[in-house]
Design a protein around this motif. Structure first.
Motif, PDB file in Angstrom:
ATOM      1  N   GLU A 137      12.333  -1.250 -18.418  1.00  0.00           N
ATOM      2  CA  GLU A 137      11.353  -0.167 -18.269  1.00  0.00           C
ATOM      3  C   GLU A 137      10.104  -0.665 -17.554  1.00  0.00           C
ATOM      4  O   GLU A 137       9.519   0.055 -16.736  1.00  0.00           O
ATOM      5  CB  GLU A 137      10.965   0.382 -19.656  1.00  0.00           C
ATOM      6  N   GLU A 138       9.706  -1.901 -17.867  1.00  0.00           N
ATOM      7  CA  GLU A 138       8.501  -2.477 -17.239  1.00  0.00           C
ATOM      8  C   GLU A 138       8.722  -2.647 -15.732  1.00  0.00           C
ATOM      9  O   GLU A 138       7.815  -2.369 -14.941  1.00  0.00           O
ATOM     10  CB  GLU A 138       8.144  -3.830 -17.870  1.00  0.00           C
ATOM     11  N   ASP A 139       9.909  -3.113 -15.347  1.00  0.00           N
ATOM     12  CA  ASP A 139      10.229  -3.276 -13.914  1.00  0.00           C
ATOM     13  C   ASP A 139      10.094  -1.930 -13.209  1.00  0.00           C
ATOM     14  O   ASP A 139       9.537  -1.834 -12.105  1.00  0.00           O
ATOM     15  CB  ASP A 139      11.678  -3.738 -13.715  1.00  0.00           C
ATOM     16  N   ILE A 140      10.631  -0.907 -13.847  1.00  0.00           N
ATOM     17  CA  ILE A 140      10.651   0.427 -13.240  1.00  0.00           C
ATOM     18  C   ILE A 140       9.230   0.967 -13.093  1.00  0.00           C
ATOM     19  O   ILE A 140       8.854   1.494 -12.034  1.00  0.00           O
ATOM     20  CB  ILE A 140      11.545   1.373 -14.069  1.00  0.00           C
ATOM     21  N   GLU A 141       8.435   0.811 -14.130  1.00  0.00           N
ATOM     22  CA  GLU A 141       7.060   1.320 -14.056  1.00  0.00           C
ATOM     23  C   GLU A 141       6.252   0.552 -13.010  1.00  0.00           C
ATOM     24  O   GLU A 141       5.478   1.146 -12.242  1.00  0.00           O
ATOM     25  CB  GLU A 141       6.373   1.283 -15.426  1.00  0.00           C
ATOM     26  N   GLN A 142       6.463  -0.752 -12.940  1.00  0.00           N
ATOM     27  CA  GLN A 142       5.763  -1.537 -11.912  1.00  0.00           C
ATOM     28  C   GLN A 142       6.140  -1.035 -10.510  1.00  0.00           C
ATOM     29  O   GLN A 142       5.283  -0.911  -9.628  1.00  0.00           O
ATOM     30  CB  GLN A 142       6.128  -3.019 -12.054  1.00  0.00           C
ATOM     31  N   HIS A 143       7.417  -0.727 -10.327  1.00  0.00           N
ATOM     32  CA  HIS A 143       7.882  -0.233  -9.028  1.00  0.00           C
ATOM     33  C   HIS A 143       7.250   1.137  -8.721  1.00  0.00           C
ATOM     34  O   HIS A 143       6.834   1.403  -7.593  1.00  0.00           O
ATOM     35  CB  HIS A 143       9.414  -0.164  -9.023  1.00  0.00           C
ATOM     36  N   GLN A 144       7.141   1.991  -9.737  1.00  0.00           N
ATOM     37  CA  GLN A 144       6.519   3.310  -9.511  1.00  0.00           C
ATOM     38  C   GLN A 144       5.050   3.153  -9.130  1.00  0.00           C
ATOM     39  O   GLN A 144       4.542   3.885  -8.279  1.00  0.00           O
ATOM     40  CB  GLN A 144       6.664   4.200 -10.744  1.00  0.00           C
ATOM     41  N   GLN A 145       4.359   2.205  -9.782  1.00  0.00           N
ATOM     42  CA  GLN A 145       2.954   1.956  -9.437  1.00  0.00           C
ATOM     43  C   GLN A 145       2.859   1.460  -7.998  1.00  0.00           C
ATOM     44  O   GLN A 145       2.020   1.927  -7.217  1.00  0.00           O
ATOM     45  CB  GLN A 145       2.328   0.920 -10.391  1.00  0.00           C
ATOM     46  N   ALA A 146       3.716   0.498  -7.661  1.00  0.00           N
ATOM     47  CA  ALA A 146       3.722  -0.045  -6.291  1.00  0.00           C
ATOM     48  C   ALA A 146       3.949   1.079  -5.282  1.00  0.00           C
ATOM     49  O   ALA A 146       3.294   1.141  -4.241  1.00  0.00           O
ATOM     50  CB  ALA A 146       4.805  -1.115  -6.149  1.00  0.00           C
ATOM     51  N   ASN A 147       4.839   2.007  -5.628  1.00  0.00           N
ATOM     52  CA  ASN A 147       5.175   3.087  -4.694  1.00  0.00           C
ATOM     53  C   ASN A 147       3.997   4.008  -4.409  1.00  0.00           C
ATOM     54  O   ASN A 147       3.898   4.578  -3.330  1.00  0.00           O
ATOM     55  CB  ASN A 147       6.368   3.885  -5.213  1.00  0.00           C
ATOM     56  N   ARG A 148       3.085   4.148  -5.395  1.00  0.00           N
ATOM     57  CA  ARG A 148       1.879   4.945  -5.099  1.00  0.00           C
ATOM     58  C   ARG A 148       1.093   4.276  -3.968  1.00  0.00           C
ATOM     59  O   ARG A 148       0.680   4.935  -3.021  1.00  0.00           O
ATOM     60  CB  ARG A 148       0.988   5.052  -6.341  1.00  0.00           C
ATOM     61  N   TYR A 149       0.889   2.984  -4.102  1.00  0.00           N
ATOM     62  CA  TYR A 149       0.125   2.263  -3.061  1.00  0.00           C
ATOM     63  C   TYR A 149       0.829   2.347  -1.713  1.00  0.00           C
ATOM     64  O   TYR A 149       0.194   2.579  -0.685  1.00  0.00           O
ATOM     65  CB  TYR A 149      -0.081   0.798  -3.454  1.00  0.00           C
ATOM     66  N   PHE A 150       2.148   2.142  -1.751  1.00  0.00           N
ATOM     67  CA  PHE A 150       2.908   2.213  -0.490  1.00  0.00           C
ATOM     68  C   PHE A 150       2.810   3.615   0.120  1.00  0.00           C
ATOM     69  O   PHE A 150       2.681   3.754   1.336  1.00  0.00           O
ATOM     70  CB  PHE A 150       4.381   1.853  -0.722  1.00  0.00           C
TER      71      PHE A 150
END
Ligand code: AMP
Ligand code: MG
Length: 192
Positions: A137-150
């Protein structure tokens, strides 16, 4: 109008797009990964779409990404592109919409759709057709956060508007409710 829709793998973008087809007339809905896979099959004998991230050298991956963007850019009229703000390659985040790509796609809108990581993990578990990495779940949330910046970085290049549909705290009251709500949201973008 051109809309780029991004959400993590396993979010159910394909399902959303099927609902959008019922709601919006005369819109072409294309999957960026399909275009890349067509090219990757011919050039590298790649057998499924999830192999692309693992088996293609990054410089070649960039060329395939560009070729796919070129082909999608030539589609006239209203277009929705189902794609990714970033793709996890070798443990890092590779941009799905770098300047080279987003300046070709020229989206009016970049729509981010976000979910509770538990929901994404559950959806991935139910899809036996794909070969996705096991993530926490942590990996997924980190990826979602990264995607906002991207997504913001991409929008700054293409002068697009970013929309965020955040379903993290919205529990479904019936199956496919998220997909229908997302499809309604997208259909509304075309009515404005
Ligand atoms: P999907 O079916 O949406 O999960 O996409 C399948 C694969 O296509 C992804 O795992 C990526 O390898 C590739 N892909 C899709 N969109 C992009 C993009 N914008 N940039 C680079 N690779 C992409
Ligand atoms: Mg998909």
């Amino acid at each position: 109008m051109r809309v780029v829709v991004v959400a993590l793998a396993g979010s159910g973008k394909t399902t959303i797009m099927n609902y959008v087809r019922e709601r919006v007339k005369d819109v072409k809905i294309v999957n960026f990964g399909d275009f890349m896979f067509e090219i990757a099959k011919e050039k590298f004998g790649i057998e499924n779409r999830d192999e692309m991230r693992k088996k293609i050298p990054i410089d070649e991956y960039r060329k395939i990404q560009e070729e796919a963007a070129e082909r999608i850019a030539s589609i006239p009229g209203d277009v929705i592109v189902d794609t990714h703000a970033s793709i996890k390659i070798g443990g890092g985040f590779y941009p799905g919409l770098p300047a080279r790509i987003v300046s070709r796609l020229k989206p009016d809108i970049i729509l981010l759709i976000e979910y509770n990581p538990k929901v994404i993990l559950e959806r991935r578990r139910k899809d036996p057709t794909r070969f996705r990495e096991i993530e926490s779940e942590e990996d997924i949330e980190q990826h979602q956060q990264a995607n906002r910046y991207f997504a913001f970085a991409a929008a700054a290049v293409s002068e697009s508007t970013v929309h965020i549909l955040d379903f993290r705290n919205k529990v479904e009251s019936r199956p496919f409710e998220h997909a229908e709500l997302a499809a309604d949201y997208i259909a509304n973008l075309f009515r404005k």
